[in-house]
Design a protein around this motif. Structure first.
Motif, PDB file in Angstrom:
ATOM      1  N   THR A  67       0.832  -1.205   0.000  1.00  0.00           N
ATOM      2  CA  THR A  67       0.000   0.000   0.000  1.00  0.00           C
ATOM      3  C   THR A  67       0.866   1.253   0.000  1.00  0.00           C
ATOM      4  N   ASP A  68       1.922   1.259   0.774  1.00  0.00           N
ATOM      5  CA  ASP A  68       2.843   2.405   0.783  1.00  0.00           C
ATOM      6  C   ASP A  68       3.453   2.631  -0.602  1.00  0.00           C
ATOM      7  N   ILE A  69       3.835   1.547  -1.260  1.00  0.00           N
ATOM      8  CA  ILE A  69       4.422   1.645  -2.604  1.00  0.00           C
ATOM      9  C   ILE A  69       3.396   2.185  -3.595  1.00  0.00           C
ATOM     10  N   MET A  70       2.170   1.692  -3.510  1.00  0.00           N
ATOM     11  CA  MET A  70       1.119   2.125  -4.431  1.00  0.00           C
ATOM     12  C   MET A  70       0.772   3.601  -4.237  1.00  0.00           C
ATOM     13  N   GLU A  71       0.844   4.073  -3.009  1.00  0.00           N
ATOM     14  CA  GLU A  71       0.587   5.491  -2.759  1.00  0.00           C
ATOM     15  C   GLU A  71       1.656   6.366  -3.407  1.00  0.00           C
ATOM     16  N   VAL A  72       2.896   5.895  -3.390  1.00  0.00           N
ATOM     17  CA  VAL A  72       3.982   6.640  -4.043  1.00  0.00           C
ATOM     18  C   VAL A  72       3.795   6.628  -5.560  1.00  0.00           C
ATOM     19  N   ILE A  73       3.486   5.464  -6.102  1.00  0.00           N
ATOM     20  CA  ILE A  73       3.322   5.337  -7.557  1.00  0.00           C
ATOM     21  C   ILE A  73       2.161   6.181  -8.056  1.00  0.00           C
ATOM     22  N   THR A  74       1.043   6.144  -7.336  1.00  0.00           N
ATOM     23  CA  THR A  74      -0.142   6.873  -7.796  1.00  0.00           C
ATOM     24  C   THR A  74       0.092   8.390  -7.784  1.00  0.00           C
ATOM     25  N   PHE A  75       1.015   8.851  -6.935  1.00  0.00           N
ATOM     26  CA  PHE A  75       1.360  10.281  -6.885  1.00  0.00           C
ATOM     27  C   PHE A  75       1.867  10.767  -8.241  1.00  0.00           C
ATOM     28  N   PHE A  76       2.595   9.914  -8.966  1.00  0.00           N
ATOM     29  CA  PHE A  76       3.178  10.313 -10.249  1.00  0.00           C
ATOM     30  C   PHE A  76       2.150  10.405 -11.371  1.00  0.00           C
ATOM     31  N   GLY A  77       0.897  10.092 -11.063  1.00  0.00           N
ATOM     32  CA  GLY A  77      -0.174  10.304 -12.026  1.00  0.00           C
ATOM     33  C   GLY A  77      -1.180  11.331 -11.554  1.00  0.00           C
ATOM     34  N   SER A  78      -0.909  11.954 -10.399  1.00  0.00           N
ATOM     35  CA  SER A  78      -1.837  12.925  -9.822  1.00  0.00           C
ATOM     36  C   SER A  78      -1.560  14.330 -10.329  1.00  0.00           C
ATOM     37  N   HIS A  79      -2.536  15.226 -10.130  1.00  0.00           N
ATOM     38  CA  HIS A  79      -2.347  16.616 -10.565  1.00  0.00           C
ATOM     39  C   HIS A  79      -1.281  17.317  -9.731  1.00  0.00           C
ATOM     40  N   TRP A 172      15.846   2.455 -25.482  1.00  0.00           N
ATOM     41  CA  TRP A 172      14.899   1.396 -25.153  1.00  0.00           C
ATOM     42  C   TRP A 172      14.732   1.232 -23.646  1.00  0.00           C
ATOM     43  N   PHE A 173      15.779   1.483 -22.892  1.00  0.00           N
ATOM     44  CA  PHE A 173      15.666   1.429 -21.435  1.00  0.00           C
ATOM     45  C   PHE A 173      14.673   2.480 -20.938  1.00  0.00           C
ATOM     46  N   LEU A 174      14.776   3.697 -21.463  1.00  0.00           N
ATOM     47  CA  LEU A 174      13.877   4.777 -21.056  1.00  0.00           C
ATOM     48  C   LEU A 174      12.441   4.484 -21.481  1.00  0.00           C
ATOM     49  N   LEU A 175      12.265   3.968 -22.685  1.00  0.00           N
ATOM     50  CA  LEU A 175      10.925   3.655 -23.168  1.00  0.00           C
ATOM     51  C   LEU A 175      10.266   2.578 -22.306  1.00  0.00           C
ATOM     52  N   ILE A 176      11.003   1.519 -21.997  1.00  0.00           N
ATOM     53  CA  ILE A 176      10.471   0.438 -21.159  1.00  0.00           C
ATOM     54  C   ILE A 176      10.170   0.943 -19.756  1.00  0.00           C
ATOM     55  N   LEU A 177      11.033   1.823 -19.235  1.00  0.00           N
ATOM     56  CA  LEU A 177      10.826   2.393 -17.904  1.00  0.00           C
ATOM     57  C   LEU A 177       9.535   3.216 -17.851  1.00  0.00           C
ATOM     58  N   VAL A 178       9.311   4.023 -18.881  1.00  0.00           N
ATOM     59  CA  VAL A 178       8.104   4.852 -18.931  1.00  0.00           C
ATOM     60  C   VAL A 178       6.860   3.984 -19.062  1.00  0.00           C
ATOM     61  N   ILE A 179       6.915   2.958 -19.895  1.00  0.00           N
ATOM     62  CA  ILE A 179       5.766   2.051 -20.059  1.00  0.00           C
ATOM     63  C   ILE A 179       5.449   1.354 -18.734  1.00  0.00           C
ATOM     64  N   ALA A 180       6.483   0.906 -18.037  1.00  0.00           N
ATOM     65  CA  ALA A 180       6.286   0.250 -16.741  1.00  0.00           C
ATOM     66  C   ALA A 180       5.628   1.192 -15.738  1.00  0.00           C
ATOM     67  N   LEU A 181       6.072   2.447 -15.723  1.00  0.00           N
ATOM     68  CA  LEU A 181       5.483   3.429 -14.813  1.00  0.00           C
ATOM     69  C   LEU A 181       4.018   3.665 -15.151  1.00  0.00           C
ATOM     70  N   GLY A 186      -1.696   2.927 -13.423  1.00  0.00           N
ATOM     71  CA  GLY A 186      -3.051   2.406 -13.621  1.00  0.00           C
ATOM     72  C   GLY A 186      -3.419   1.361 -12.582  1.00  0.00           C
ATOM     73  N   PHE A 187      -2.502   0.443 -12.318  1.00  0.00           N
ATOM     74  CA  PHE A 187      -2.787  -0.604 -11.336  1.00  0.00           C
ATOM     75  C   PHE A 187      -2.951  -0.025  -9.935  1.00  0.00           C
ATOM     76  N   SER A 188      -2.203   1.025  -9.621  1.00  0.00           N
ATOM     77  CA  SER A 188      -2.304   1.631  -8.288  1.00  0.00           C
ATOM     78  C   SER A 188      -3.710   2.163  -8.026  1.00  0.00           C
ATOM     79  N   ARG A 189      -4.380   2.644  -9.068  1.00  0.00           N
ATOM     80  CA  ARG A 189      -5.745   3.164  -8.896  1.00  0.00           C
ATOM     81  C   ARG A 189      -6.724   2.036  -8.593  1.00  0.00           C
ATOM     82  N   ILE A 190      -6.490   0.875  -9.204  1.00  0.00           N
ATOM     83  CA  ILE A 190      -7.330  -0.293  -8.928  1.00  0.00           C
ATOM     84  C   ILE A 190      -7.019  -0.844  -7.543  1.00  0.00           C
ATOM     85  N   TYR A 191      -5.741  -0.938  -7.208  1.00  0.00           N
ATOM     86  CA  TYR A 191      -5.316  -1.454  -5.900  1.00  0.00           C
ATOM     87  C   TYR A 191      -5.906  -0.611  -4.771  1.00  0.00           C
TER      88      TYR A 191
END
Length: 243
Positions: A67-79, A172-181, A186-191
Motif C-alpha cells: 500500500t505504501d508503494i502504491m501510494e507513491v506510484i499513484t502520486f506520479f499520475g496525480s495533478h 529502449w531502457f527509457l521507453l520500457i521504464l516509462v511504459i512500466a510506470l 493504472g494498477f495503483s488506482r485499482i489497488y
C-alpha cells in the motif's frame, strides 16, 4: 530511375511521413474503438465482471508495504505531480530553444484536462464504494490518472523515440521504464480501489487517442508560427531550433 539528391531527400521524407501516418491511424483507430467498446459494455450492457476480477486480484496483494508503494506510484499520475511536471518540461524546452516541444506539451496538457472533465461529466460514473484508504473526489470514468499519464508520459516516449538516436540501449531502457510506470500508475488506482479496471483501461484508450491525434495536428499547424518565434532576437535567431 535516377533521382537528384534533392528529389531523393523529398521522396525519403514522404516515405517516412507515410509510415508515421499509417502508425497514427492504426493506433488512433484501435484506441478509439477500444474506448467505445469499453463504454458500451459498462454503460449499455452493464458488464462489470472484469472490474470485480481486478479488485479480487488486487485484494490478494494487499499489505502495508504494498500500500505504501502504491501510494507513491499513484502520486506520479496525480495533478500534484502532473501540473508542475508539465510546467517544468515546457520551461526546459524553452531554455533549450526547442519551441515545437514546449508548445506541444502545454497544448496537450491543457486540452486533455478539458476532455477528461467533459468525459467524466458525460458518463457520470461514481467511484467504487469501498476505497482501500481515503475516498477520492470526483467521478470515475474514465480514470484521470490513466488519461493524463498517457498524455504526459506518452509524449515523453514520442520525444525519446524521435530525439534519442545515438544511444539505442538508453533509448529502449527509457521507453520500457516509462511504459512500466504507466502500467503501475493504472494498477495503483485499482489497488487503492478509487477506480474500476474499466475506468483505467478506458483512460489509457482515450488518452492514447487524444495524444496521437493532437500531436499530429499540432505538428501540422505549428511550423509557420514557430518560424516567426525562432527568428526573433529573444530566441537567438533561426539557429536555436533543434533539428
Amino acid at each position: 530511375m535516377n533521382l537528384s539528391p534533392r528529389k531523393k531527400k523529398v521522396a525519403d521524407k514522404v516515405v517516412i511521413l507515410s509510415k508515421e501516418l499509417i502508425i497514427l491511424i492504426f493506433v488512433f483507430t484501435i484506441s478509439l474503438l477500444g474506448f467505445l467498446f469499453i463504454a458500451y459494455r459498462v454503460f449499455y450492457l452493464d458488464k462489470t465482471g472484469a472490474d470485480e476480477k481486478a479488485f479480487a486480484f488486487a485484494h490478494s496483494l494487499v499489505s502495508d508495504r504494498t500500500t505504501d508503494i502504491m501510494e507513491v506510484i499513484t502520486f506520479f499520475g496525480s495533478h500534484y505531480f502532473m501540473i508542475p511536471a508539465n510546467v517544468l518540461l515546457c520551461i526546459f524546452f524553452l531554455v533549450k530553444k526547442i519551441g515545437r516541444y514546449s508548445i506541444k506539451v502545454s497544448a496537450i496538457a491543457l486540452s486533455s484536462v478539458l476532455i477528461m472533465f467533459g468525459l467524466k461529466l458525460l458518463f457520470n460514473r461514481h467511484r467504487p464504494l469501498i476505497p482501500l484508504l481515503a475516498p477520492a473526489k470526483g467521478l470515475s470514468f474514465p480514470s484521470g490518472h490513466a488519461f493524463m499519464s498517457v498524455c504526459f508520459y506518452g509524449l515523453l516516449m514520442i520525444i525519446i523515440w524521435k530525439e534519442e538516436k545515438s544511444h539505442p540501449v538508453l533509448k529502449w531502457f527509457l521507453l520500457i521504464l516509462v511504459i512500466a510506470l504507466l502500467l503501475c500508475i493504472g494498477f495503483s488506482r485499482i489497488y487503492l480501489r478509487v477506480h474500476y479496471f474499466t475506468d483505467v483501461l478506458a483512460g489509457y484508450c482515450i488518452g492514447s487517442t487524444w495524444l496521437f491525434l493532437s500531436s499530429y495536428l499540432i505538428d501540422r499547424i505549428q511550423p509557420a508560427g514557430l518560424k516567426k518565434i525562432n527568428n526573433s532576437p529573444s530566441m537567438g535567431g533561426g539557429k536555436g531550433e533543434a533539428a
